[in-house]
Every structure is written in C-alpha cells, then in structure tokens.
Design a protein around this motif. Structure first.
Motif, PDB file in Angstrom:
ATOM      1  N   PRO A  16     -37.288  15.733   0.234  1.00  0.00           N
ATOM      2  CA  PRO A  16     -36.771  14.654   1.103  1.00  0.00           C
ATOM      3  C   PRO A  16     -37.523  14.313   2.350  1.00  0.00           C
ATOM      4  N   LYS A  17     -37.347  13.231   2.974  1.00  0.00           N
ATOM      5  CA  LYS A  17     -37.945  12.810   4.069  1.00  0.00           C
ATOM      6  C   LYS A  17     -37.442  13.440   5.314  1.00  0.00           C
ATOM      7  N   ARG A  18     -38.182  14.027   6.293  1.00  0.00           N
ATOM      8  CA  ARG A  18     -37.451  14.843   7.264  1.00  0.00           C
ATOM      9  C   ARG A  18     -37.205  13.558   8.387  1.00  0.00           C
ATOM     10  N   GLU A  19     -36.005  13.989   9.083  1.00  0.00           N
ATOM     11  CA  GLU A  19     -35.422  13.007  10.180  1.00  0.00           C
ATOM     12  C   GLU A  19     -36.371  13.266  11.287  1.00  0.00           C
ATOM     13  N   THR A  20     -36.881  12.172  11.957  1.00  0.00           N
ATOM     14  CA  THR A  20     -37.853  12.087  13.002  1.00  0.00           C
ATOM     15  C   THR A  20     -37.304  12.764  14.172  1.00  0.00           C
ATOM     16  N   LEU A  21     -38.130  13.664  14.641  1.00  0.00           N
ATOM     17  CA  LEU A  21     -37.884  14.562  16.125  1.00  0.00           C
ATOM     18  C   LEU A  21     -37.979  13.670  17.257  1.00  0.00           C
ATOM     19  N   THR A  22     -36.825  13.428  17.888  1.00  0.00           N
ATOM     20  CA  THR A  22     -36.735  12.599  19.301  1.00  0.00           C
ATOM     21  C   THR A  22     -36.239  13.674  20.130  1.00  0.00           C
TER      22      THR A  22
ATOM     23  N   ARG B 143     -32.501  13.920  19.739  1.00  0.00           N
ATOM     24  CA  ARG B 143     -32.272  14.964  18.412  1.00  0.00           C
ATOM     25  C   ARG B 143     -32.312  16.364  19.100  1.00  0.00           C
TER      26      ARG B 143
ATOM     27  N   LEU C  64     -33.681  23.216  13.871  1.00  0.00           N
ATOM     28  CA  LEU C  64     -33.965  21.940  13.584  1.00  0.00           C
ATOM     29  C   LEU C  64     -34.970  21.820  12.324  1.00  0.00           C
TER      30      LEU C  64
END
Length: 166
Positions: free
Chosen positions: A10-16, A19, A45
């Motif tokens: 699964p694609k990881r959610e972009t870290l911002t 977030r 995270l």
C-alpha cells in the motif's frame, strides 16, 4: 537502476507538518504528553524519526505546533451585539479543548510566546469585549462582562474546568 515500487504494497500517506502535528496530538491523548518523543512520534507515523525533521525542527517545534493546532481548532466567534452569547460560545469552545485534551492547559501555559493561533483567539475575545463597549458599557474591570472576559482569557490555560453561566 532505480528501485521499483512493489505494486502490492500500500502507498504510504505523504508526511506533512500538519500530519506530524495531528499525530502528536493523538499520541499525547493516548499516552500522555510526557510520552511524546520524536522516536515515538516516528513509530506512531510508521516512519523513521529522522524523516520528521523535514517537517519540524525539533520537539519544541512539535509542542509549539500542537498549541497552534489545538487553539486554531477552537471556533472563533465574530463580535455580536449579543455579547453574552458570543462570549459564552467562545468560552465553551475553549472548554471543549480542555475536556478533550486534559494535558493541553499545561502545554499552553508552558509556551514562552504567543502563537498566531493563540493571538487570533485572544483577539476574538477582545472583539467581543468591544461589542459591549459599543453598547455604552465602559471598559471598567469591575464590571461583570470585563471580569468574565479577563477570566476567559486566563482560563484557556487553566487546568480547572470552569462552568460559565450567564
């Protein structure tokens, strides 16, 4: 040769920054503010702690950012001719923050400077005070509305849960 991404992973959610700060809030709610560290935040995270430093400078920056997020989530109330209702709404928004995040008052009080979100919140309370001034009330600290607004400004960082009745 560039590495190919595994299509089954699964694609990881972009870290911002947002977030990271929201995750810090969740971690503090679950484990307490004292359990918050860059390493624990990274684990939460599912990233290496060092990758957090692309979004926050250090733990102090995380704590300051958490205050901004928390206070920024308090609904602001526009000055209203019915200053009692406006002040009560503002106070209840702050109370909701304290009830939801019991550790937040101590964190807010520990800040050395006013963040932009905290300044906006205080400006909102001051704007409500202006509404009763325009109704002919004087900015006398002995008048009940001023006493209530002054205590509201202090109680955002107070650990006691206050019940505001008007």
């Amino acid at each position: 040769m560039p590495r190919r991404r595994d299509p089954n992973r699964p694609k990881r959610e972009t870290l911002t920054r947002e977030r990271v700060l929201r995750a810090a809030l969740i971690l503090a709610d679950e484990r307490g503010i004292d359990a918050l560290s860059m390493r624990e935040l990274g684990r939460h995270l599912r990233v290496d702690a060092m990758s957090l430093y692309n979004h926050v400078a250090n733990k102090e920056d995380v704590l300051a950012g958490m205050v901004d997020v928390l206070v920024g989530d308090i609904p602001t109330v526009a000055p209203d001719p019915d200053w009692r209702a406006a002040l009560r709404a503002q106070a209840m928004g702050a109370r909701t923050l304290v009830v939801r995040h019991a550790w937040a008052p101590a964190l807010i009080l520990s800040r050395r400077s006013m963040s932009p979100a905290l300044t906006r919140y205080m400006d909102g309370v001051t704007g409500i005070r202006g509404a009763w001034h325009h109704q002919g009330m004087h900015q006398n600290l002995s008048q009940p509305p001023n006493l209530l607004a002054n205590s509201q400004q202090r109680n955002l960082g107070n650990q006691r849960q206050c019940r505001f009745t008007m």
